[in-house]
Design an enzyme around this catalytic site. Sequence first.
Site, mmCIF file in Angstrom:
data_model
loop_
_atom_site.group_PDB
_atom_site.id
_atom_site.type_symbol
_atom_site.label_atom_id
_atom_site.label_comp_id
_atom_site.label_asym_id
_atom_site.label_seq_id
_atom_site.Cartn_x
_atom_site.Cartn_y
_atom_site.Cartn_z
ATOM 1 N N LYS A 11 7.543 65.690 74.001
ATOM 2 C CA LYS A 11 6.734 65.888 72.792
ATOM 3 C C LYS A 11 5.380 66.544 73.113
ATOM 4 O O LYS A 11 4.972 66.622 74.286
ATOM 5 C CB LYS A 11 6.540 64.536 72.105
ATOM 6 C CG LYS A 11 7.828 63.963 71.497
ATOM 7 C CD LYS A 11 7.533 62.647 70.784
ATOM 8 C CE LYS A 11 8.735 62.114 70.050
ATOM 9 N NZ LYS A 11 8.412 60.845 69.340
ATOM 10 N N TYR A 51 13.372 65.330 61.452
ATOM 11 C CA TYR A 51 13.000 63.934 61.170
ATOM 12 C C TYR A 51 13.275 63.561 59.711
ATOM 13 O O TYR A 51 12.618 62.700 59.156
ATOM 14 C CB TYR A 51 11.528 63.708 61.521
ATOM 15 C CG TYR A 51 11.285 63.405 62.991
ATOM 16 C CD1 TYR A 51 11.877 62.305 63.614
ATOM 17 C CD2 TYR A 51 10.449 64.193 63.764
ATOM 18 C CE1 TYR A 51 11.653 62.012 64.956
ATOM 19 C CE2 TYR A 51 10.219 63.906 65.116
ATOM 20 C CZ TYR A 51 10.822 62.808 65.699
ATOM 21 O OH TYR A 51 10.600 62.505 67.033
ATOM 22 N N PHE A 59 4.286 57.417 57.670
ATOM 23 C CA PHE A 59 3.819 58.201 58.817
ATOM 24 C C PHE A 59 4.462 59.587 58.896
ATOM 25 O O PHE A 59 4.186 60.344 59.827
ATOM 26 C CB PHE A 59 4.023 57.434 60.133
ATOM 27 C CG PHE A 59 5.458 57.093 60.472
ATOM 28 C CD1 PHE A 59 6.330 58.046 61.000
ATOM 29 C CD2 PHE A 59 5.936 55.798 60.290
ATOM 30 C CE1 PHE A 59 7.636 57.738 61.321
ATOM 31 C CE2 PHE A 59 7.258 55.479 60.611
ATOM 32 C CZ PHE A 59 8.098 56.451 61.125
ATOM 33 N N ARG A 87 17.549 55.912 76.018
ATOM 34 C CA ARG A 87 16.660 55.085 75.167
ATOM 35 C C ARG A 87 15.994 54.000 76.024
ATOM 36 O O ARG A 87 14.813 53.693 75.851
ATOM 37 C CB ARG A 87 17.450 54.431 74.023
ATOM 38 C CG ARG A 87 17.997 55.395 72.989
ATOM 39 C CD ARG A 87 16.956 55.949 72.048
ATOM 40 N NE ARG A 87 16.384 54.972 71.158
ATOM 41 C CZ ARG A 87 15.548 55.273 70.161
ATOM 42 N NH1 ARG A 87 15.202 56.542 69.931
ATOM 43 N NH2 ARG A 87 15.054 54.342 69.396
ATOM 44 N N THR A 93 9.353 52.429 70.839
ATOM 45 C CA THR A 93 8.448 53.323 70.108
ATOM 46 C C THR A 93 6.995 52.959 70.372
ATOM 47 O O THR A 93 6.155 53.834 70.615
ATOM 48 C CB THR A 93 8.734 53.212 68.588
ATOM 49 O OG1 THR A 93 10.136 53.205 68.375
ATOM 50 C CG2 THR A 93 8.087 54.358 67.824
ATOM 51 N N ARG A 104 7.690 56.006 78.231
ATOM 52 C CA ARG A 104 6.596 55.731 77.295
ATOM 53 C C ARG A 104 5.569 54.789 77.909
ATOM 54 O O ARG A 104 4.362 54.939 77.680
ATOM 55 C CB ARG A 104 7.159 55.192 75.976
ATOM 56 C CG ARG A 104 7.814 56.305 75.144
ATOM 57 C CD ARG A 104 8.566 55.774 73.951
ATOM 58 N NE ARG A 104 8.996 56.854 73.053
ATOM 59 C CZ ARG A 104 9.825 56.682 72.038
ATOM 60 N NH1 ARG A 104 10.346 55.477 71.795
ATOM 61 N NH2 ARG A 104 10.147 57.700 71.264
ATOM 62 N N ASN A 114 3.963 59.451 71.645
ATOM 63 C CA ASN A 114 4.684 58.626 72.616
ATOM 64 C C ASN A 114 5.583 59.437 73.550
ATOM 65 O O ASN A 114 6.573 58.939 74.075
ATOM 66 C CB ASN A 114 5.444 57.500 71.898
ATOM 67 C CG ASN A 114 6.411 58.034 70.868
ATOM 68 O OD1 ASN A 114 6.632 59.235 70.772
ATOM 69 N ND2 ASN A 114 7.013 57.143 70.108
ATOM 70 N N GLU A 128 21.616 66.269 66.465
ATOM 71 C CA GLU A 128 20.359 66.768 67.044
ATOM 72 C C GLU A 128 20.621 67.866 68.072
ATOM 73 O O GLU A 128 19.886 68.856 68.136
ATOM 74 C CB GLU A 128 19.588 65.599 67.657
ATOM 75 C CG GLU A 128 19.106 64.624 66.585
ATOM 76 C CD GLU A 128 18.517 63.326 67.129
ATOM 77 O OE1 GLU A 128 18.411 63.178 68.369
ATOM 78 O OE2 GLU A 128 18.163 62.461 66.305
HETATM 79 P P1 RTP Z 1 12.077 59.104 68.313
HETATM 80 O O1 RTP Z 1 12.937 59.201 67.070
HETATM 81 O O2 RTP Z 1 10.992 60.158 68.365
HETATM 82 O O3 RTP Z 1 12.909 59.073 69.561
HETATM 83 O O4 RTP Z 1 11.310 57.711 68.319
HETATM 84 P P2 RTP Z 1 11.855 56.260 67.949
HETATM 85 O O5 RTP Z 1 13.321 56.332 67.591
HETATM 86 O O6 RTP Z 1 11.454 55.337 69.037
HETATM 87 O O7 RTP Z 1 10.985 55.917 66.675
HETATM 88 P P3 RTP Z 1 11.235 56.267 65.137
HETATM 89 O O8 RTP Z 1 11.112 55.000 64.360
HETATM 90 O O9 RTP Z 1 12.494 57.083 64.973
HETATM 91 O O10 RTP Z 1 9.963 57.166 64.791
HETATM 92 C C1 RTP Z 1 9.954 58.532 65.078
HETATM 93 C C2 RTP Z 1 8.612 58.894 65.661
HETATM 94 O O11 RTP Z 1 7.612 58.801 64.640
HETATM 95 C C3 RTP Z 1 6.359 58.450 65.227
HETATM 96 N N1 RTP Z 1 5.908 57.206 64.617
HETATM 97 N N2 RTP Z 1 4.681 57.049 64.177
HETATM 98 N N3 RTP Z 1 3.516 54.009 62.576
HETATM 99 C C4 RTP Z 1 3.414 55.226 63.087
HETATM 100 O O12 RTP Z 1 2.389 55.869 63.078
HETATM 101 C C5 RTP Z 1 4.615 55.803 63.678
HETATM 102 N N4 RTP Z 1 5.779 55.190 63.816
HETATM 103 C C6 RTP Z 1 6.594 56.075 64.409
HETATM 104 C C7 RTP Z 1 6.589 58.302 66.730
HETATM 105 O O13 RTP Z 1 6.324 59.558 67.351
HETATM 106 C C8 RTP Z 1 8.071 57.983 66.763
HETATM 107 O O14 RTP Z 1 8.622 58.243 68.032
HETATM 108 MG MG MG Z 2 14.106 57.724 66.178
#
Ligand code: RTP
Ligand code: MG
Length: 146
Positions: A11, A51, A59, A87, A93, A104, A114, A128
């Site tokens: 990222k 996304y 967010f 993962r 996250t 991370r 992250n 994806e």
């Molecule tokens: P990713 O999809 O990027 O692999 O991350 P993830 O599954 O661990 O988390 P996800 O819930 O899918 O969220 C996607 C990305 O959004 C950003 N995020 N910001 N509260 C916040 O400000 C917030 N929560 C999530 C992060 O970049 C996250 O990886």
């Molecule tokens: Mg995700």
Amino acid sequence: MPLERTFSIIKPDATRRNLTGEINAVIENNGFAIVGQRRIHMSRAQAEGFYRDHKDQDFFQALVDYMVSEPVVVQVLEGEDAIKRYRALMGPTDATKAGPDTLRGRFALSMRENSVHGSDSPANAQREIGYFFSEVEILPCTPEKP
Ligand code: RTP
Ligand code: MG
């Protein structure tokens, strides 16, 4: 166990800090082959589409702003049980809850910044990978003959 493919993004917070090589070394040292890789600057439409499942979350706009802020590296990783194992290597996250051996845990700056993305299911991995790569851009090495 058969080889599986997952989709990864290094990222903007990580590319900005010149961490691509260091993250790729961790990926390769943990038994993944980087079988597709490209550095791109995502358009807003590309980031919103990628996304799309998060579009109703508070967010979402901040996430899209971040993902288009700098170039990213999109990747296809191949390995046994690649989706779950990547993962686990990424960590959660919220990096404050991530172990020190996870990507991370080592590199994330905040909940949003992250450092890495990884697919969370076989269906999402397929979508994806197809979102950024055509099949001819994914090039595994030929296994060595005995
Ligand atoms: P990713 O999809 O990027 O692999 O991350 P993830 O599954 O661990 O988390 P996800 O819930 O899918 O969220 C996607 C990305 O959004 C950003 N995020 N910001 N509260 C916040 O400000 C917030 N929560 C999530 C992060 O970049 C996250 O990886
Ligand atoms: Mg995700």
